[in-house]
Design a protein around this motif. Structure first.
Motif, PDB file in Angstrom:
ATOM      1  N   UNK A  16      -3.330  11.699  10.070  1.00 37.35           N
ATOM      2  CA  UNK A  16      -2.803  11.286   8.762  1.00 37.35           C
ATOM      3  C   UNK A  16      -3.669  11.778   7.611  1.00 37.35           C
ATOM      4  N   UNK A  17      -4.685  12.582   7.900  1.00 35.71           N
ATOM      5  CA  UNK A  17      -5.577  13.123   6.874  1.00 35.71           C
ATOM      6  C   UNK A  17      -5.331  14.609   6.692  1.00 35.71           C
ATOM      7  N   UNK A  18      -5.088  15.021   5.454  1.00 39.44           N
ATOM      8  CA  UNK A  18      -4.966  16.438   5.115  1.00 39.44           C
ATOM      9  C   UNK A  18      -6.012  16.769   4.061  1.00 39.44           C
ATOM     10  N   UNK A  19      -6.639  17.924   4.175  1.00 38.60           N
ATOM     11  CA  UNK A  19      -7.633  18.366   3.192  1.00 38.60           C
ATOM     12  C   UNK A  19      -7.301  19.802   2.810  1.00 38.60           C
ATOM     13  N   UNK A  20      -7.070  20.032   1.523  1.00 36.85           N
ATOM     14  CA  UNK A  20      -6.665  21.355   1.060  1.00 36.85           C
ATOM     15  C   UNK A  20      -7.413  21.717  -0.225  1.00 36.85           C
ATOM     16  N   UNK A  21      -7.087  22.885  -0.759  1.00 35.31           N
ATOM     17  CA  UNK A  21      -7.686  23.329  -2.030  1.00 35.31           C
ATOM     18  C   UNK A  21      -6.607  23.581  -3.082  1.00 35.31           C
ATOM     19  N   UNK A  22      -5.406  23.050  -2.867  1.00 32.85           N
ATOM     20  CA  UNK A  22      -4.258  23.368  -3.709  1.00 32.85           C
ATOM     21  C   UNK A  22      -3.705  22.120  -4.398  1.00 32.85           C
ATOM     22  N   UNK A  82       0.840  -1.196   0.000  1.00 32.40           N
ATOM     23  CA  UNK A  82       0.000   0.000   0.000  1.00 32.40           C
ATOM     24  C   UNK A  82       0.876   1.247   0.000  1.00 32.40           C
ATOM     25  N   UNK A  83       0.632   2.208  -0.911  1.00 37.18           N
ATOM     26  CA  UNK A  83       1.431   3.437  -0.907  1.00 37.18           C
ATOM     27  C   UNK A  83       1.265   4.186   0.411  1.00 37.18           C
ATOM     28  N   UNK A  84       2.334   4.821   0.850  1.00 31.90           N
ATOM     29  CA  UNK A  84       2.277   5.584   2.089  1.00 31.90           C
ATOM     30  C   UNK A  84       1.598   6.928   1.876  1.00 31.90           C
ATOM     31  N   UNK A  85       1.901   7.574   0.738  1.00 30.47           N
ATOM     32  CA  UNK A  85       1.387   8.914   0.467  1.00 30.47           C
ATOM     33  C   UNK A  85       0.380   8.848  -0.676  1.00 30.47           C
ATOM     34  N   UNK A 120     -10.816   7.917   0.154  1.00 30.86           N
ATOM     35  CA  UNK A 120      -9.874   8.415   1.160  1.00 30.86           C
ATOM     36  C   UNK A 120      -9.992   7.611   2.447  1.00 30.86           C
ATOM     37  N   UNK A 121     -11.211   7.326   2.850  1.00 29.65           N
ATOM     38  CA  UNK A 121     -11.460   6.543   4.057  1.00 29.65           C
ATOM     39  C   UNK A 121     -10.827   5.164   3.969  1.00 29.65           C
ATOM     40  N   UNK A 122     -10.970   4.511   2.805  1.00 27.65           N
ATOM     41  CA  UNK A 122     -10.432   3.156   2.628  1.00 27.65           C
ATOM     42  C   UNK A 122      -8.921   3.128   2.823  1.00 27.65           C
ATOM     43  N   UNK A 123      -8.226   4.106   2.261  1.00 29.02           N
ATOM     44  CA  UNK A 123      -6.774   4.156   2.421  1.00 29.02           C
ATOM     45  C   UNK A 123      -6.390   4.579   3.835  1.00 29.02           C
ATOM     46  N   UNK A 124      -7.152   5.508   4.401  1.00 27.31           N
ATOM     47  CA  UNK A 124      -6.822   6.036   5.727  1.00 27.31           C
ATOM     48  C   UNK A 124      -6.885   4.947   6.791  1.00 27.31           C
ATOM     49  N   UNK A 125      -7.939   4.149   6.803  1.00 23.04           N
ATOM     50  CA  UNK A 125      -8.087   3.144   7.858  1.00 23.04           C
ATOM     51  C   UNK A 125      -7.095   1.993   7.684  1.00 23.04           C
ATOM     52  N   UNK A 126      -6.444   1.945   6.523  1.00 22.47           N
ATOM     53  CA  UNK A 126      -5.429   0.916   6.304  1.00 22.47           C
ATOM     54  C   UNK A 126      -4.011   1.454   6.425  1.00 22.47           C
ATOM     55  N   UNK A 127      -3.868   2.642   6.998  1.00 20.68           N
ATOM     56  CA  UNK A 127      -2.559   3.123   7.394  1.00 20.68           C
ATOM     57  C   UNK A 127      -1.907   4.172   6.537  1.00 20.68           C
ATOM     58  N   UNK A 128      -2.494   4.543   5.409  1.00 28.02           N
ATOM     59  CA  UNK A 128      -1.862   5.512   4.522  1.00 28.02           C
ATOM     60  C   UNK A 128      -2.032   6.938   5.038  1.00 28.02           C
ATOM     61  N   UNK A 129      -1.123   7.806   4.608  1.00 29.62           N
ATOM     62  CA  UNK A 129      -1.287   9.244   4.803  1.00 29.62           C
ATOM     63  C   UNK A 129      -2.039   9.778   3.588  1.00 29.62           C
ATOM     64  N   UNK A 130      -3.196  10.364   3.815  1.00 30.21           N
ATOM     65  CA  UNK A 130      -4.120  10.693   2.730  1.00 30.21           C
ATOM     66  C   UNK A 130      -4.325  12.204   2.625  1.00 30.21           C
ATOM     67  N   UNK A 131      -4.214  12.690   1.409  1.00 37.26           N
ATOM     68  CA  UNK A 131      -4.491  14.095   1.102  1.00 37.26           C
ATOM     69  C   UNK A 131      -5.706  14.168   0.188  1.00 37.26           C
ATOM     70  N   UNK A 132      -6.701  14.953   0.565  1.00 38.17           N
ATOM     71  CA  UNK A 132      -7.871  15.209  -0.276  1.00 38.17           C
ATOM     72  C   UNK A 132      -7.818  16.661  -0.725  1.00 38.17           C
ATOM     73  N   UNK A 133      -7.951  16.886  -2.018  1.00 37.98           N
ATOM     74  CA  UNK A 133      -7.984  18.250  -2.555  1.00 37.98           C
ATOM     75  C   UNK A 133      -9.385  18.530  -3.079  1.00 37.98           C
ATOM     76  N   UNK A 134      -9.948  19.640  -2.646  1.00 39.11           N
ATOM     77  CA  UNK A 134     -11.297  20.041  -3.054  1.00 39.11           C
ATOM     78  C   UNK A 134     -11.261  21.410  -3.722  1.00 39.11           C
ATOM     79  N   UNK A 135     -12.418  21.822  -4.259  1.00 33.26           N
ATOM     80  CA  UNK A 135     -12.479  23.029  -5.091  1.00 33.26           C
ATOM     81  C   UNK A 135     -12.447  24.321  -4.274  1.00 33.26           C
TER      82      UNK A 135
END
Length: 290
Positions: A77-83, A10-13, A27-42
């Motif tokens: 391990x969850x980041x949410x940005x617009x960039x 599983x990728x870390x990033x 995002x949830x699926x990767x997060x609960x399995x240990x990944x560091x997840x970034x979500x980008x929104x509008x």
């Protein structure tokens, strides 16, 4: 499983573009399995809503005992940005924007421009040609389709869609990612609607025509498939869950590529025009308000 140790393969990033129902589920699926997840929104409002969706889903997974992780640790391990620039360090980014060609292409190009040359890019498209999308990219060998199913936490299937230029190492890695997420991979070569959407939409459209023609009620048609063919959910209730607008978009695309047998029936067009989109609006082929 513990979230302190990343599963093999599983990728870390991991990055996800779009934090709606599907993007948040991915995002949830990767997060609960240990990944560091970034979500980008509008925008900031959408970003905050995406964070709430993902953290709420993670909390429910803990409550159900589906994961033994700690919510605060997961949230760290969850980041949410617009960039888009924040995708620069990601090893894998999954695009999860609506099924619109122009939007998909613009989104994928924007992501690819930020990624390292050896990073992987995937689309969660449920019907648009992976080969056609790859043709708009600089590194098609690093691109494939990862078609998740709604709701992502409960679904055990991910459709891995290989384009003609998808590299062998990426195809192999994708199988590993799916396994690490505790799901099963169905691997298909790119074709309109792949396997799942093509078959699922074909059944759903015929069910809609039967309602339109007065053959039977939506409930009885669904019961015929659930009780007679052991489908877990009937085609019309599934349409309500997926979204009638989503099904209409897929049907229009399949009709344009595979012919009139996928032409959307008028009942579907009328319901979408009235805003009866299924569960998300409270009404589709069934009443969801209760």
């Amino acid at each position: 499983m513990s979230n302190s140790v990343l599963p093999a393969n599983l990728p870390d990033l991991v990055g996800v573009l779009g934090g709606g129902r599907m993007g948040a589920g991915i995002a949830h699926a990767f997060l609960i399995n240990g990944a560091n997840v970034l979500v980008v929104e509008r925008d900031e409002e959408a970003a905050e809503a995406a964070r709430e969706r993902v953290e709420s889903a993670a909390a429910k997974s803990i409550e159900r005992g589906a994961t033994d992780g700690n919510l605060d640790e997961m949230a760290s391990r969850l980041s949410v940005t617009v960039d888009y620039d924040d995708f620069r360090d990601r090893q894998l980014v999954i695009e999860a924007v609506p099924e619109d060609w122009d939007l998909k292409v613009a989104s994928l190009r924007g992501i690819e421009d930020r990624l390292a040359a050896d990073a992987y890019l995937a689309s969660n498209t449920s019907s648009i040609s992976v080969n056609a999308l790859a043709g708009e990219l600089q590194r098609p060998q690093n691109f494939l389709g990862l078609h998740f199913f709604n709701p992502v936490p409960a679904s055990t299937l991910i459709e891995v869609v290989l384009g003609e230029h998808t590299s062998g190492p990426l195809a192999q890695a994708a199988r590993g990612w799916v396994e690490a997420l505790g799901k099963t991979a169905v691997v298909v070569n790119d074709a309109p609607g792949f396997a799942s959407s093509r078959l699922g939409v074909a059944i759903a459209l015929e069910a809609m025509r039967m309602v339109e023609e007065g053959v039977a009620s939506a409930e009885d048609i669904d019961n015929a498939m659930v009780l007679g063919y052991k489908h877990p959910t009937g085609p019309l209730r599934t349409t309500d869950i997926v979204g009638l607008d989503v099904r209409l978009g897929i049907a229009e695309y399949l009709a344009s590529t595979l012919g009139e047998r996928f032409a959307p029936p008028q009942i579907l067009r009328d319901k979408v025009a009235r805003g009866e989109l299924g569960r998300k609006t409270g009404k589709g082929f069934f009443d969801w308000t209760s």
